[in-house]
Design an enzyme around this catalytic site. Structure first.
Site, PDB file in Angstrom:
ATOM      1  CB  ALA A   1      33.249 -28.507  32.820  1.00 41.17           C
ATOM      2  CB  ALA A   2      36.317 -26.217  36.371  1.00 45.77           C
ATOM      3  N   PRO A   3      33.759 -25.862  38.327  1.00 49.81           N
ATOM      4  CG  PRO A   3      32.774 -25.386  40.646  1.00 49.81           C
ATOM      5  CD  PRO A   3      32.915 -24.955  39.069  1.00 49.81           C
ATOM      6  N   GLY A   4      32.450 -28.271  38.260  1.00 48.00           N
ATOM      7  CA  GLY A   4      31.665 -29.500  37.726  1.00 48.00           C
ATOM      8  C   GLY A   4      29.970 -29.625  38.251  1.00 48.00           C
ATOM      9  N   GLY A   5      29.513 -28.428  38.844  1.00 48.72           N
ATOM     10  CA  GLY A   5      28.021 -28.629  39.180  1.00 48.72           C
ATOM     11  C   GLY A   5      27.248 -29.048  38.059  1.00 48.72           C
ATOM     12  CE  LYS A   6      25.263 -23.729  35.650  1.00 49.62           C
ATOM     13  NZ  LYS A   6      26.441 -23.138  36.670  1.00 49.62           N
TER      14      LYS A   6
ATOM     15  CG  ASP B   1      40.922 -20.078  24.864  1.00 49.85           C
ATOM     16  OD1 ASP B   1      39.671 -20.091  24.924  1.00 49.85           O
ATOM     17  OD2 ASP B   1      41.510 -19.214  24.717  1.00 49.85           O
TER      18      ASP B   1
ATOM     19  CG  ASP C   1      26.993 -21.429  33.752  1.00 50.47           C
ATOM     20  OD1 ASP C   1      26.290 -20.587  33.563  1.00 50.47           O
ATOM     21  OD2 ASP C   1      27.817 -21.455  34.712  1.00 50.47           O
TER      22      ASP C   1
ATOM     23  CB  CYS D   1      25.738 -15.642  37.406  1.00 46.65           C
ATOM     24  SG  CYS D   1      27.481 -15.734  37.431  1.00 46.65           S
TER      25      CYS D   1
END
Lengths: 189, 330
Positions: free
Chosen positions: B136-141, B186, B203, B256
């Site tokens: 999840a970090a840094p939290g965009g999605k 983890d 992601d 990506c």
């Protein structure tokens, strides 16, 4: 309460639980100061995250339910941290200010120049105050807003309110910056 | 010698020239030529010479798009709309840093690449659902997911890094997210909790091969060994994701990276090991996933996955695939 990390340091484990009666009373008393409409409290659920300090979080029903259902999980944080209970007082946090910003009249509106400076941790000069709510007195804490009605952070009045219109205070710091949204850039990255 | 290819008929001089001209490892160019052909590889490399335009996502939890646009126009910003996502804006002109405005600090928008919107839009999280963001970090999605869930339900946000989870918490707070549970762990161990959820975003950590325009140092610092290592990690994360889904639950897998080993190969492996199927992605007209690469044939349904390329889509290189679980697994 502590869990050894892989690097050999100690990671504080936060225990999430319901507010005790005493904590609830402290919390409500503080919100009585801040809020014009206390239905906000009724519409949301609050929990305590206790580690090195006691933080109050607001979260959804599903979040709170999951904490008791999966007690083996030790979250880093839940919902939105809105403040801390310390020495018998509830201290509103930066995100707590944002959370209550539509429900308070403890507000000071500052001009555009002060908006930018405040976001860089600076105090506010007398001449920069555009509007101050009548209920605010010396040493009171309040939310600082821009003229666009954007919440900018939390401030504290350093002088007697009657002095704010005096010329000699126009260039003096009259509002102390307790915390501002610039924190997200300075510390939150 | 790398073992992944047999460079039959490849003109080594041409690939060496390309590697030298654009500053890549020769093995990377050889791989690209085998996947895409020489002409397409040249176009891809040219695409990576140009940084994608910056973009922002309006955070509807805090402000509506029209109001934000009006404010930002008054400050001298110029935007372009995105046909396939109403809350996305491409920056045409920024008179000052997007990361220092009062609007940014107020959580009214998130600075996020166009490609990064896609996995969340395809995930299509709904109010009251239980969703997991496995990295999840840094939290965009994660903030985007919370926005689509209308700040209801439950969003587990996992990340293993102590530093990155701080940044995640800060971004969730800035954007006013109430429905998150952040866990520093983890993510490969999440299925041990035996929690079954509606939707999962994976992601996945990747080689970042699609970020060559943004970070040119990756052109020589990432090699095939990195890709192989990431592919193994991605399969483990994919496995934990599938094990954590309810029946009919959805997992979105994205990276990506444009390397087949980090994308189609992971999904192909998943199809062989779990009761899952690939769902169509209807969002925009992006390129289909690969059904063959090097000496491997992948499941034909992989054409339902989507690939984004800098020279075709003006984005970073990106891959996204939508998976449905047909029967719960443990």
């Amino acid at each position: 309460m502590q869990d050894k990390t892989s690097k050999g340091g100690f990671l504080m484990v936060i225990e999430f639980r319901e507010l005790t009666k005493e904590e609830e009373s402290i919390f409500k008393e503080s919100l009585d100061y801040w809020l014009t409409d206390t239905t906000l409290i009724e519409n949301f659920k609050f929990i305590i995250g206790e580690g090195n300090w006691k933080e109050v979080f607001v979260a959804t029903d599903e979040v709170i339910e999951s904490l008791s259902k999966y007690s083996q999980i030790t979250p880093y944080s839940t919902g939105l941290g809105i403040g801390e209970i310390k020495e018998g007082k509830f201290l509103l946090s930066l995100s707590g200010g944002s959370f209550i910003s539509k429900y308070t009249n403890k507000k000071v509106v500052v001009n555009k120049e002060a908006e930018q400076l405040f976001l860089y941790k600076r105090n506010i000069l007398g001449k920069s105050i555009h509007k101050i709510h009548e209920s605010i007195e010396e040493k009171d804490k309040f939310l600082v807003f821009s003229k666009n009605n954007d919440y900018l952070g939390i401030g504290q009045l350093l002088v007697d309110k009657s002095l704010l219109t005096k010329l000699e205070f126009s260039e003096k710091n009259v509002i102390k910056n307790i915390i501002d949204l610039g924190w997200y850039l300075r510390k939150g990255k | 010698m790398t073992s992944y290819i047999g460079c039959v008929g490849m003109d080594t001089r041409e690939t060496k020239d390309l590697a030298e001209k654009y500053g890549y490892l020769h093995e990377t160019i050889e791989r690209y030529v085998q996947i895409f052909g020489l002409k397409e590889t040249t176009a891809l490399l040219k695409g990576y010479e140009k940084k994608p335009k910056k973009s922002i996502r309006v955070n509807e939890l805090k402000i509506l798009k029209d109001e934000l646009v009006e404010r930002m126009l008054n400050k001298g910003f110029i935007f372009e709309n995105v046909e396939w996502y109403n809350n996305g804006l491409i920056i045409e002109k920024a008179p000052f840093s997007l990361g220092s405005t009062t609007e940014y600090l107020s959580g009214y928008y998130f600075i996020q690449s166009i490609a990064s919107w896609i996995p969340t839009l395809v995930l299509d999280p709904k109010p009251r659902e239980i969703v997991v963001d496995l990295a999840a970090a840094p939290g965009g999605k994660a903030t985007h997911i919370a926005q689509l869930m209308r700040n209801t339900g439950l969003l587990y946000c996992l990340d293993i890094s102590r530093e990155r989870i701080k940044s995640l918490r800060s971004n969730l707070a800035r954007c006013g997210v109430l429905n998150s549970v952040c866990i520093r762990m983890d993510a490969r161990k999440f299925s041990n909790y035996d929690i079954k959820v509606d939707k999962i975003l994976l992601d996945a950590p990747c080689s970042g091969e699609g970020l060559m325009a943004i970070d040119a140092s990756r052109r020589k610092s990432r090699n095939f060994e990195d890709i192989k290592r990431m592919s193994e990690l991605q399969k483990e994360l994919f496995s934990t994701g599938i094990k954590s889904l309810k029946k009919d639950g959805i997992l979105i897998y994205s990276t990506c990276s444009t390397s087949p080993e980090e994308n189609e190969e992971v999904i192909d492996w998943g199809l062989a090991n779990f009761p899952i199927k690939i769902e169509n992605i209807t969002l925009n007209d992006f390129s289909p996933g690969l059904t063959a690469a090097f000496d491997k044939q992948y499941n034909p349904d992989l054409k339902k996955a989507k690939r984004l390329y800098p020279h075709r889509d003006n984005t970073e290189g990106f891959f996204v695939c939508k998976i449905k679980l047909l029967k719960e697994v443990s």
